[in-house]
Design an enzyme around this catalytic site. Sequence first.
Site, PDB file in Angstrom:
ATOM      1  N   GLY A   1       5.357 -11.100  -1.188  1.00  0.00           N
ATOM      2  CA  GLY A   1       6.059 -10.810  -1.893  1.00  0.00           C
ATOM      3  C   GLY A   1       7.449  -9.917  -1.278  1.00  0.00           C
TER       4      GLY A   1
ATOM      5  N   GLY B   1      10.605  -6.767  -2.599  1.00  0.00           N
ATOM      6  CA  GLY B   1      10.914  -5.062  -3.772  1.00  0.00           C
ATOM      7  C   GLY B   1      12.522  -4.981  -2.618  1.00  0.00           C
ATOM      8  N   GLY B   2      13.183  -4.522  -3.944  1.00  0.00           N
ATOM      9  CA  GLY B   2      13.897  -3.945  -3.788  1.00  0.00           C
ATOM     10  C   GLY B   2      14.103  -3.041  -2.440  1.00  0.00           C
TER      11      GLY B   2
ATOM     12  N   VAL C   1       7.188  -7.147   1.015  1.00  0.00           N
ATOM     13  CA  VAL C   1       5.345  -6.671   1.547  1.00  0.00           C
ATOM     14  C   VAL C   1       4.570  -7.812   2.250  1.00  0.00           C
ATOM     15  CG1 VAL C   1       3.135  -5.750   0.033  1.00  0.00           C
ATOM     16  CG2 VAL C   1       5.663  -5.596  -0.639  1.00  0.00           C
TER      17      VAL C   1
ATOM     18  N   LYS D   1       4.590  -2.300   3.703  1.00  0.00           N
ATOM     19  CA  LYS D   1       5.385  -2.687   3.397  1.00  0.00           C
ATOM     20  C   LYS D   1       6.503  -2.469   4.390  1.00  0.00           C
ATOM     21  CE  LYS D   1       7.950  -2.158  -0.458  1.00  0.00           C
ATOM     22  NZ  LYS D   1       7.543  -2.284  -2.271  1.00  0.00           N
TER      23      LYS D   1
ATOM     24  N   ASP E   1      11.074   4.444 -10.301  1.00  0.00           N
ATOM     25  CA  ASP E   1      10.925   3.183 -10.452  1.00  0.00           C
ATOM     26  C   ASP E   1      10.253   2.306 -11.048  1.00  0.00           C
ATOM     27  OD1 ASP E   1      12.565   0.994  -9.636  1.00  0.00           O
ATOM     28  OD2 ASP E   1      11.261  -0.067  -7.676  1.00  0.00           O
TER      29      ASP E   1
END
Lengths: 602, 260
Positions: A15, A17-18, A22, A36, A131
Amino acid sequence: MEQKIGDYEIIKSLGRGGFGSVWKATASSGNIVALKILNPQVLDNARVVKKFFHEAMILAKLDHPHICKLLEFFPDGNNYAIVMEYIEGVELKKLLKDQDGQLPFDQANKIAKQSLEAFQYAHENGILHRDIKPGNIMIGKNGDSKIMDFGIAKISTTASHDTAAKMLSVHYVPPERFDPKKEIDARSDIYSLALVFYEIFTGRRAFMVEETSQIMFCHLNEIPDPPEKYRPDMPHEISQAISRALEKDPDDRFKDFKEFSAAMEGAMPILDDSTQAVDVETLKPEPVSEVDIEKKKKKKSPVLMIASIAVVVIALLVGGYFAYNMYFLPGTKPGQGPDATVTQTEPGKPAEFPYGKDKNIMVVIPKGEFEMGSDTYSAEKPVQKIHMDEYYIDKFLVTNAQFQKFVEETKYVTDAEKAGGGMVRIGRRWKKIKGATWEMPDGLTPIEGREDHPVSQVSYNDASSYCKWAEKDLPTEAQWEKAARGPDGNEYPWGNQDPDDTMANFDNLIGATTPVKYYEKGKSTYGVHDAAGNVYQWCKDWYGTGQRAEKNPSGPASGKEHVVKGGSFIEGTESLRSSNRDRYKPDYSSYLFGFRCACEKK
Amino acid sequence: MEFVTIGSATHAGMKRQENQDYHAWHSPEDGSKKGILLALADGMGGRYGGSTASKIAVDVLIETYYKDMSHSISESLEKAFQKANEEVNARGRTDINLAGMASTLTAVVLKPDGMHYAHVGDSRGYIIYKNEIRQFTADHSFVADLIKAGQITEEEAETHPEKNIITRAIGLESELRVDAPAEPQTIKKDQYILLCCDGLHGVVSNEGIMSTVYEYKDPELICEKLVEKANEHGGPDNITVVIARVDRIGLMSRIMNLVR
């Protein structure tokens, strides 16, 4: 897909993220890891990279069962890769989505507890998360939580701001984040985590809006409903702790995760320890029952609040005018001197007459016994038959107009004025507000147009000085209580039925004071108005408990605090009971406090 | 003869080595039912993915738009945007070299009787007519939302440290909200429609853009001059401009303009 980053063999995408994507990967050792890849914009200059290396070294030292471990950090061409422990499980975000409602309480509580442990540990090691969101909390197969992406947001915020592919999910962002001048600290993480807790316990977000600008507005201005509104069976302490962690001003939140955890477990009361001006002893959290919460209107932003108060004030002014006329039509005339003879207004009704320098109407309370105290709370015990000699007590609370006259004549300076401000409740916290004085009780709204409202933001000392000027005295607690509940030990001034909005100004139904003659229906057997609600009223007695003198009791000979009675426009029904009592220091000034005068038979 | 004259220019700018912007337009031969589609994308992110994201976005958009059989133009645009988003996301998931890529996307459909647009991100569409310039797209940016939330003023936004954070883009998330109004905008003869990325609008002022338009008049020439201007101002980012000038309008537009 056969691709390699450094020594890591990529298996599949996990997936994005900002800050990057990953990947599941295999290390040369054969271990499965999560990799990541940070977006190049996140790290596109040497200064930032240096900073990140430094941060990564600290991150790598974090070793906690509920924190996803950072294993390695390395540059790869123009990019940077973070190697992390691979966790088999599901993101909390997905769990919440699949659940489509509330998590079972035990599960929610476990996630909350473990997260708090992880954050406390990280903060003690000087690492902020920055975050926090359900997407960053992994729930492992055994049900344990693991917090991911510690500190990574910081690297991003220090990166340069050329066309940045940074996606900011504002759902969990604290209000201070929207002001670049403000610092982010542990209390910012507390806010974000509390929003996650809100969601896991209630099954809904604290702010049900989707448009980014609306979400921002809510963070900045809207006070969320208490979580227990949506899950009435949850522990009150947890609901309260979440609400406090969601205060707009970081100063009003818990100062660290330790405090937050303690409050979640109910180990500590929700008190505002940031205000030195208050004796912690005197600051009891108001009892909030489920009924109270249901009744309470949605809290509004200060701006909206003032606007709505203004509307109410106008309505009340109109209402107050009629009440005034109605009152003065029969019988007594205002403006009679101190020596005026007592006039019987109606047969069988107690006599009333204007008396004292302020010419406030006083009611004659005939001599005789009354029932004082109650068995409900230990501070109100015992229930006792008390004999009182005849005395007079103000039918109405002392108004702003009357207090103004006193100040003009005597040049009196109140305790709040000396201290530069008095106590105001902001949200659920008490704060000393600069500029909050009797002329501007909440520090925002001047009393103009509210001349017939009770004076407030006055201390015991102020009230006492006024009485002296008016050639009267503050009532003793017994005088006050008899005038309020009558001879037969009624629960409330009007009898024993529960209050509604026609009898008293309470429970934040209006959210401000009302004219002293407004609640005709709520007057006591003796015709005393506002003996329940509107503002608390100072009594002459020092605070004490236990057995009272049988005749004209006047409290202990000395003490630290004076009794206040009657509840206020904010408090719930419990505090409207005539036997209810609270106590504060003589110089304590609050926008909920006013008074009425009394005197012995002349 | 086309009813519009179209021109464009793009440049990496003075600070970037790679141009990650992409733009294209398509004018179908089979008449005006679907109109002329102009698209501009500002790519970002990924190991090597910024330029790929913008190209995929524009290509998928154009292909999907003309294939789609929806009755309304705005529906077709919406579907084409969603498809572009799926594609960019999918490519990012399968190729680690493209992971994290994303792109803004601004598209305009021109027909003699009016225009439609669809948009995500912080690239912009302007209408320039009779010495007035008006932005018809809303920026999906952090600062634009702060303004809407009442937290900062427009002046403060210009110097805000986070003014380049965008809140919507193709390829960022699987769910995408697209601005694609169903109502068409009227067009007028001699009106200019300008699409650009933040390499222009963040650098050359609205007045500067408008004076260039009226000085050079020809869309191709205007675009070149605007790129030059941006580079004269430092050219901090890739610069792309697409301009369509309306040379004649349909009967419907003429009637509508009279009514208004």
